[in-house]
Enzyme design. Structure first.
Site, mmCIF file in Angstrom:
data_model
loop_
_atom_site.group_PDB
_atom_site.id
_atom_site.type_symbol
_atom_site.label_atom_id
_atom_site.label_comp_id
_atom_site.label_asym_id
_atom_site.label_seq_id
_atom_site.Cartn_x
_atom_site.Cartn_y
_atom_site.Cartn_z
ATOM 1 N N ARG A 41 -2.878 22.947 -5.067
ATOM 2 C CA ARG A 41 -1.828 23.469 -5.343
ATOM 3 C C ARG A 41 -1.642 24.453 -5.566
ATOM 4 O O ARG A 41 -0.335 25.499 -5.954
ATOM 5 C CB ARG A 41 -0.309 22.458 -5.324
ATOM 6 C CG ARG A 41 -0.730 20.954 -4.808
ATOM 7 C CD ARG A 41 0.974 19.924 -5.269
ATOM 8 N NE ARG A 41 2.020 21.120 -4.651
ATOM 9 C CZ ARG A 41 3.145 20.269 -4.275
ATOM 10 N NH1 ARG A 41 2.692 19.160 -4.600
ATOM 11 N NH2 ARG A 41 4.012 20.625 -3.348
ATOM 12 N N ARG A 45 4.755 28.226 -4.578
ATOM 13 C CA ARG A 45 5.965 29.492 -5.431
ATOM 14 C C ARG A 45 5.909 29.715 -6.873
ATOM 15 O O ARG A 45 6.741 31.142 -6.741
ATOM 16 C CB ARG A 45 6.961 28.092 -5.535
ATOM 17 C CG ARG A 45 7.991 28.006 -3.769
ATOM 18 C CD ARG A 45 8.541 26.791 -4.337
ATOM 19 N NE ARG A 45 8.068 25.540 -4.388
ATOM 20 C CZ ARG A 45 8.235 24.666 -5.360
ATOM 21 N NH1 ARG A 45 9.934 24.037 -4.759
ATOM 22 N NH2 ARG A 45 7.342 22.917 -5.478
ATOM 23 N N ARG A 54 8.224 33.004 2.460
ATOM 24 C CA ARG A 54 8.212 31.738 2.480
ATOM 25 C C ARG A 54 9.762 31.986 3.185
ATOM 26 O O ARG A 54 11.180 30.802 3.350
ATOM 27 C CB ARG A 54 8.572 30.549 1.454
ATOM 28 C CG ARG A 54 7.595 29.892 1.468
ATOM 29 C CD ARG A 54 8.169 28.479 1.933
ATOM 30 N NE ARG A 54 9.269 27.988 1.868
ATOM 31 C CZ ARG A 54 10.033 27.910 1.521
ATOM 32 N NH1 ARG A 54 11.203 27.912 2.319
ATOM 33 N NH2 ARG A 54 10.885 26.688 0.782
ATOM 34 N N ASP A 90 0.834 19.600 4.158
ATOM 35 C CA ASP A 90 1.649 18.909 2.797
ATOM 36 C C ASP A 90 1.091 17.433 3.213
ATOM 37 O O ASP A 90 0.086 17.390 4.373
ATOM 38 C CB ASP A 90 2.995 19.277 2.497
ATOM 39 C CG ASP A 90 3.395 18.262 1.414
ATOM 40 O OD1 ASP A 90 3.532 18.638 1.031
ATOM 41 O OD2 ASP A 90 3.745 17.238 2.318
ATOM 42 N N TYR A 169 5.655 7.157 0.418
ATOM 43 C CA TYR A 169 7.072 8.049 0.718
ATOM 44 C C TYR A 169 7.251 6.934 2.225
ATOM 45 O O TYR A 169 9.193 7.506 2.275
ATOM 46 C CB TYR A 169 6.380 9.769 1.068
ATOM 47 C CG TYR A 169 6.262 10.290 -0.565
ATOM 48 C CD1 TYR A 169 6.972 10.885 -1.017
ATOM 49 C CD2 TYR A 169 4.788 10.316 -0.924
ATOM 50 C CE1 TYR A 169 7.745 11.906 -2.056
ATOM 51 C CE2 TYR A 169 5.257 11.283 -1.959
ATOM 52 C CZ TYR A 169 6.023 11.831 -2.636
ATOM 53 O OH TYR A 169 5.611 12.429 -3.912
HETATM 54 O O1 CP3 Z 1 -2.557 23.126 -2.884
HETATM 55 C C1 CP3 Z 1 -2.733 23.566 -2.228
HETATM 56 O O2 CP3 Z 1 -2.301 24.783 -1.912
HETATM 57 C C2 CP3 Z 1 -1.944 23.200 -0.364
HETATM 58 C C3 CP3 Z 1 -0.490 23.097 -0.577
HETATM 59 C C4 CP3 Z 1 -0.283 21.636 -0.620
HETATM 60 C C5 CP3 Z 1 0.690 21.537 -0.982
HETATM 61 N N1 CP3 Z 1 1.602 19.880 -0.729
HETATM 62 C C6 CP3 Z 1 2.271 22.881 -0.494
HETATM 63 C C7 CP3 Z 1 3.434 22.164 -1.008
HETATM 64 C C8 CP3 Z 1 -0.745 19.983 -1.500
HETATM 65 C C9 CP3 Z 1 -2.527 19.872 -1.625
HETATM 66 C C10 CP3 Z 1 -0.263 19.693 -1.853
HETATM 67 C C11 CP3 Z 1 -0.333 17.489 -1.408
HETATM 68 C C12 CP3 Z 1 1.291 17.332 -2.121
HETATM 69 N N2 CP3 Z 1 2.583 17.094 -1.490
HETATM 70 C C13 CP3 Z 1 1.288 15.982 -2.756
HETATM 71 C C14 CP3 Z 1 -0.107 15.562 -4.205
HETATM 72 C C15 CP3 Z 1 -0.309 16.460 -4.778
HETATM 73 C C16 CP3 Z 1 0.665 16.288 -5.763
HETATM 74 O O3 CP3 Z 1 1.176 17.530 -6.448
HETATM 75 O O4 CP3 Z 1 0.735 15.356 -6.684
HETATM 76 C C17 CP3 Z 1 2.506 15.496 -2.923
HETATM 77 C C18 CP3 Z 1 3.025 14.551 -3.545
HETATM 78 C C19 CP3 Z 1 2.944 16.479 -1.227
HETATM 79 C C20 CP3 Z 1 4.803 15.846 -0.944
HETATM 80 C C21 CP3 Z 1 5.495 17.008 -1.639
HETATM 81 N N3 CP3 Z 1 5.004 17.664 -0.714
HETATM 82 C C22 CP3 Z 1 6.594 17.540 -2.543
HETATM 83 C C23 CP3 Z 1 7.285 15.844 -3.364
HETATM 84 C C24 CP3 Z 1 7.052 18.776 -2.228
HETATM 85 C C25 CP3 Z 1 8.629 18.786 -2.625
HETATM 86 C C26 CP3 Z 1 8.137 18.529 -4.648
HETATM 87 C C27 CP3 Z 1 7.389 20.848 -4.692
HETATM 88 O O5 CP3 Z 1 6.738 20.218 -5.539
HETATM 89 O O6 CP3 Z 1 8.247 21.336 -4.092
HETATM 90 C C28 CP3 Z 1 6.310 18.645 -1.095
HETATM 91 C C29 CP3 Z 1 6.816 20.410 -0.853
HETATM 92 C C30 CP3 Z 1 5.418 21.071 -1.141
HETATM 93 N N4 CP3 Z 1 4.715 21.190 -0.761
HETATM 94 C C31 CP3 Z 1 5.918 22.883 -1.511
HETATM 95 C C32 CP3 Z 1 4.471 23.473 -1.432
HETATM 96 C C33 CP3 Z 1 3.898 24.483 -1.659
HETATM 97 C C34 CP3 Z 1 6.922 23.498 -1.599
HETATM 98 C C35 CP3 Z 1 7.778 23.949 -0.896
HETATM 99 C C36 CP3 Z 1 8.792 24.954 -0.822
HETATM 100 O O7 CP3 Z 1 8.164 25.696 -0.039
HETATM 101 O O8 CP3 Z 1 9.334 24.738 -1.048
#
Ligand code: CP3
Length: 370
Positions: A41, A45, A54, A90, A169
């Site tokens: 990730r 942010r 964003r 995502d 989910y």
């Molecule tokens: O690695 C990278 O840079 C690629 C981007 C990436 C995102 N999500 C961007 C994201 C990847 C590989 C993920 C995977 C992901 N998403 C997982 C598995 C990995 C892990 O961390 O366990 C899971 C469980 C998710 C589901 C998800 N997406 C949640 C629970 C959330 C909200 C919580 C949070 O971290 O904000 C997201 C949103 C999300 N996905 C954001 C990003 C950058 C934040 C969104 C924002 O900009 O507000």
């Protein structure tokens, strides 16, 4: 369950090509001067550049606008010089493509307004055509490959959520503390849960294969919630689906990394599915993971605690050095044990990347003068 066979060994030798990106060579167990480094990730942010994008666009619109998603994917490469770019997306785009739409809220995270709760909900889910239903993801990968054409040493990573985490989910309707809906289905109607996992597995396999065709050089499967089950249930509801996905992929030329969070009790089961790389969480000591993985010819990725990036540099640097020493010169990829956190200080990210890139696994001994 088969472990890594002699044929797989031979196939994996195909990856040992000096022209491959450093990450790909590490996945296949090449002897390297230093391990490659990237962070789960890594685009997000904690980066001011990301927050600036964003401000103008919602998270889902960002995922669905290939030019912007590609731009954001490249931000960590430009800022810190990691050895890999992971496409910005995502894991929850698959449920949406199957007909189970998601929205993201600032405070709660992902929300499914119509979670999967009845047999009819499972039957209604569509089989996906990734090139059609997730065409925007393929476009991101195509754009990134073009952008990286002058950087052949940098790998492009694609990814997917694993079936169990995606199912959690979809059934819970978002994040969950106790997984009561998911586990009730598991206790009461295991066959129905299997039929859902089967459908998701087919979608995930098609999706990752399409990503590879679109230019992903490595793919990672994220199973964030797989660690909530004890081993016997993991073997029923999680391991067979990892195995199906992994076996559907051309792992002789494109490595697959399997990440299971909270996994100390299931390490052997992870290795039995023969991923190219096991991504280790923060709970398992790296040396323990390596001792189990190396005999099976599985490379290891990890496992700096994401909260270590909040420590003073004087405390952080020795943690990085320790992992580098344990990782050694073969089959090791430097990464975190889970995704990077939103408040992470960027200077510490830079410190970690620089430290790994300056490291030499072997100091070349002085050649005696004869
Ligand atoms: O690695 C990278 O840079 C690629 C981007 C990436 C995102 N999500 C961007 C994201 C990847 C590989 C993920 C995977 C992901 N998403 C997982 C598995 C990995 C892990 O961390 O366990 C899971 C469980 C998710 C589901 C998800 N997406 C949640 C629970 C959330 C909200 C919580 C949070 O971290 O904000 C997201 C949103 C999300 N996905 C954001 C990003 C950058 C934040 C969104 C924002 O900009 O507000």
């Amino acid at each position: 369950m088969p472990s890594v066979s002699a044929t797989q060994d031979q196939e994996r030798a195909v990856g040992k090509d000096l022209a491959n990106p450093l990450l790909v060579r590490a996945c296949y167990g090449d002897i390297l001067d230093r391990p490659p480094v990237w962070m789960m990730r890594q685009a997000g942010r904690y980066m001011p550049e990301y927050r600036a994008v964003r401000e103008k666009v919602s998270f889902l619109d960002l995922c669905k606008t290939p030019e912007l998603a590609a731009e954001v994917s490249l931000q960590p490469l430009t800022a810190f010089g990691m050895d890999a770019v992971i496409m910005f997306s995502d894991i929850l785009v698959i449920p949406e493509a199957m007909g189970c739409p998601v929205r993201f809220t600032e405070s709660v995270g992902p929300v499914f307004d119509h979670p999967i709760r009845t047999p009819a909900d499972i039957e209604r889910l569509r089989a996906i055509d990734p090139n059609q239903d997730l065409a925007y993801v393929m476009k991101i990968l195509g754009t990134l490959r073009a952008e990286l054409s002058n950087k052949p040493e940098t790998a492009l990573i694609g990814f997917s959520g694993a079936p169990w985490t995606l199912a959690s989910y979809m059934i819970e309707g978002g994040g969950s503390r106790n997984f009561t809906h998911l586990k009730s289905l598991m206790w009461n109607e295991p066959q129905r849960l299997h039929s859902l996992l089967e459908k998701i597995t087919i979608a995930v396999s098609a999706y990752l294969n399409a990503q590879i065709e679109a230019g992903a050089q490595v793919v990672q499967l994220f199973d964030t919630w797989a660690g909530i089950l004890p081993l016997p249930l993991y073997q029923q509801f999680i391991q067979p689906y990892h195995q199906q996905v992994i076996q559907s992929l051309p792992t002789d030329r494109v490595p697959v990394i399997l990440y299971v969070n909270n996994s100390p009790h299931v390490i052997d089961a992870i290795l039995e599915t023969a991923p190219t790389v096991m991504s280790v969480d923060t709970l398992t000591p790296l040396s323990t993971a390596i001792a189990k993985a190396r005999p099976k010819n599985v490379a290891v990725q990890g496992n700096l605690d994401p909260t270590a990036l909040f420590a003073d540099p004087s405390a952080l640097a020795p943690m990085v050095q320790k992992l580098l020493q344990e990782g050694g010169d073969t089959g090791y990829i430097f990464n975190l044990g889970h995704g990077i956190l939103p408040q992470t200080p960027v200077d510490n990210v830079r410190l970690v990347v620089d430290t790994v890139k300056q490291y030499h696994c072997k100091t070349i001994p002085n050649t005696p003068v004869t």
